[in-house]
Write a protein that holds these residues in place. Sequence first.
Motif, PDB file in Angstrom:
ATOM      1  N   THR A  66       0.836  -1.205   0.000  1.00  0.00           N
ATOM      2  CA  THR A  66       0.000   0.000   0.000  1.00  0.00           C
ATOM      3  C   THR A  66       0.867   1.249   0.000  1.00  0.00           C
ATOM      4  O   THR A  66       0.543   2.237  -0.677  1.00  0.00           O
ATOM      5  CB  THR A  66      -0.948  -0.005   1.212  1.00  0.00           C
ATOM      6  OG1 THR A  66      -1.752  -1.188   1.189  1.00  0.00           O
ATOM      7  CG2 THR A  66      -1.866   1.207   1.199  1.00  0.00           C
ATOM      8  N   ILE A  67       1.959   1.232   0.730  1.00  0.00           N
ATOM      9  CA  ILE A  67       2.883   2.362   0.701  1.00  0.00           C
ATOM     10  C   ILE A  67       3.503   2.502  -0.683  1.00  0.00           C
ATOM     11  O   ILE A  67       3.548   3.593  -1.253  1.00  0.00           O
ATOM     12  CB  ILE A  67       3.983   2.183   1.771  1.00  0.00           C
ATOM     13  CG1 ILE A  67       3.394   2.322   3.174  1.00  0.00           C
ATOM     14  CG2 ILE A  67       5.104   3.202   1.571  1.00  0.00           C
ATOM     15  CD1 ILE A  67       4.343   1.958   4.287  1.00  0.00           C
ATOM     16  N   GLN A  68       3.972   1.380  -1.235  1.00  0.00           N
ATOM     17  CA  GLN A  68       4.563   1.421  -2.570  1.00  0.00           C
ATOM     18  C   GLN A  68       3.544   1.904  -3.606  1.00  0.00           C
ATOM     19  O   GLN A  68       3.906   2.544  -4.595  1.00  0.00           O
ATOM     20  CB  GLN A  68       5.076   0.036  -2.959  1.00  0.00           C
ATOM     21  CG  GLN A  68       5.869   0.026  -4.264  1.00  0.00           C
ATOM     22  CD  GLN A  68       6.153  -1.367  -4.745  1.00  0.00           C
ATOM     23  OE1 GLN A  68       5.254  -2.203  -4.814  1.00  0.00           O
ATOM     24  NE2 GLN A  68       7.399  -1.639  -5.083  1.00  0.00           N
ATOM     25  N   SER A  69       2.262   1.622  -3.370  1.00  0.00           N
ATOM     26  CA  SER A  69       1.192   1.999  -4.287  1.00  0.00           C
ATOM     27  C   SER A  69       0.637   3.391  -4.002  1.00  0.00           C
ATOM     28  O   SER A  69      -0.416   3.759  -4.514  1.00  0.00           O
ATOM     29  CB  SER A  69       0.054   0.971  -4.201  1.00  0.00           C
ATOM     30  OG  SER A  69       0.517  -0.328  -4.459  1.00  0.00           O
ATOM     31  N   GLU A  70       1.323   4.143  -3.144  1.00  0.00           N
ATOM     32  CA  GLU A  70       0.947   5.521  -2.828  1.00  0.00           C
ATOM     33  C   GLU A  70      -0.458   5.622  -2.229  1.00  0.00           C
ATOM     34  O   GLU A  70      -1.221   6.528  -2.532  1.00  0.00           O
ATOM     35  CB  GLU A  70       1.076   6.402  -4.073  1.00  0.00           C
ATOM     36  CG  GLU A  70       2.479   6.373  -4.668  1.00  0.00           C
ATOM     37  CD  GLU A  70       2.634   7.214  -5.920  1.00  0.00           C
ATOM     38  OE1 GLU A  70       1.713   7.972  -6.273  1.00  0.00           O
ATOM     39  OE2 GLU A  70       3.697   7.108  -6.556  1.00  0.00           O
ATOM     40  N   GLY A  71      -0.787   4.658  -1.366  1.00  0.00           N
ATOM     41  CA  GLY A  71      -2.071   4.673  -0.684  1.00  0.00           C
ATOM     42  C   GLY A  71      -3.203   4.031  -1.457  1.00  0.00           C
ATOM     43  O   GLY A  71      -4.344   4.028  -0.989  1.00  0.00           O
ATOM     44  N   ASN A  72      -2.919   3.462  -2.626  1.00  0.00           N
ATOM     45  CA  ASN A  72      -3.950   2.870  -3.476  1.00  0.00           C
ATOM     46  C   ASN A  72      -4.235   1.440  -3.005  1.00  0.00           C
ATOM     47  O   ASN A  72      -3.499   0.498  -3.300  1.00  0.00           O
ATOM     48  CB  ASN A  72      -3.468   2.877  -4.927  1.00  0.00           C
ATOM     49  CG  ASN A  72      -4.535   2.456  -5.911  1.00  0.00           C
ATOM     50  OD1 ASN A  72      -5.420   1.673  -5.602  1.00  0.00           O
ATOM     51  ND2 ASN A  72      -4.435   2.966  -7.129  1.00  0.00           N
TER      52      ASN A  72
END
Length: 321
Positions: A241-247
């Motif tokens: 989720t962090i790597q996905s910028e909150g997505n």
Amino acid sequence: MLVRRRNFLGLLSLGSASAVLGGSAFWQLRDQPVSAVIEDMPTSASEMAAAVRRMSGPAPSRQRYLEAFATPLNSQESNDGTELARYLEKMDNFEHFHDEDVFLAEPKFTLLVDCFKRIDRVQSLVGHGNFNVLGFDEMLNYAAQYQQVGAFTQAELDFLEEIFFDDAERYGFYGEKVIDSLTAVVSSRDRLKVSHTGHYLFKGPSVDVYEKIKKDVGDSIVLTSGIRGIVKQTHLFLAKTIQSEGNLSLASRSLAPPGHSFHGIGDFDVGKVGFGARNFTADFSSTEEFKRLVDLGYLDIRYPLKNLLGVRYEPWHIKVV
């Protein structure tokens, strides 16, 4: 909530960016593939740090976000066939942003990072192998007892409960929830540590299938991920989720939310020795090891091509349960 980027400077120092979050052995891997620790994430610490830096930029306006990602249907396109085509296109481009994606609410970004940092410190404390089967209550006890980890705050506990009990269909994950208790444990009587892998398998069918694969395919195939307890799956999902910028939607296309992973009840992953992070990509399906698995009839893939569970194609994931 349509928020792609927000200022994370208040959450992460650039000094911790090479560690995205906090001093564990995982983040000390620098530019080496981290698949040995972060299964299903073919990435490196530097790539993860780059994701944090992207989130440190100013947030785009809602209108510009919509212009970049929205592709609204017209009235003639709103039929089941078109919806299915759009869904499959999303799965083919699982690492991209899509206009239907659901994001973590911006005020919870701090909790996302803080929880990940604290759980990561627990992993550093207990070691990667033990972390795979660590129970939630055990994690809390370690955090409370060891100053280098620090006790979880009530807000952090509430956030972890929210992630676990959230309706994953809300953000596009349609797989079954196979563990319904946040404090579920994997008994030491029910598991076997697989030598030279750092992973565990459940005794019985999981061990039997793996041993047969090793015997018939040979030493070029290896266990890359076995049992994942609730803590381990939470750690993976928060990292993605962090790597996905909150997505949350993008994260769940690669990693099952905690409670939804069949790694918690019997499934496991295999890979080609020396193939590194590519074992967690579609590239694995081009290896002789994968072809051998198919020829021998062992391969029952949990998430095949064009599945309708909201999950990317995972040729490395062996379905046991």
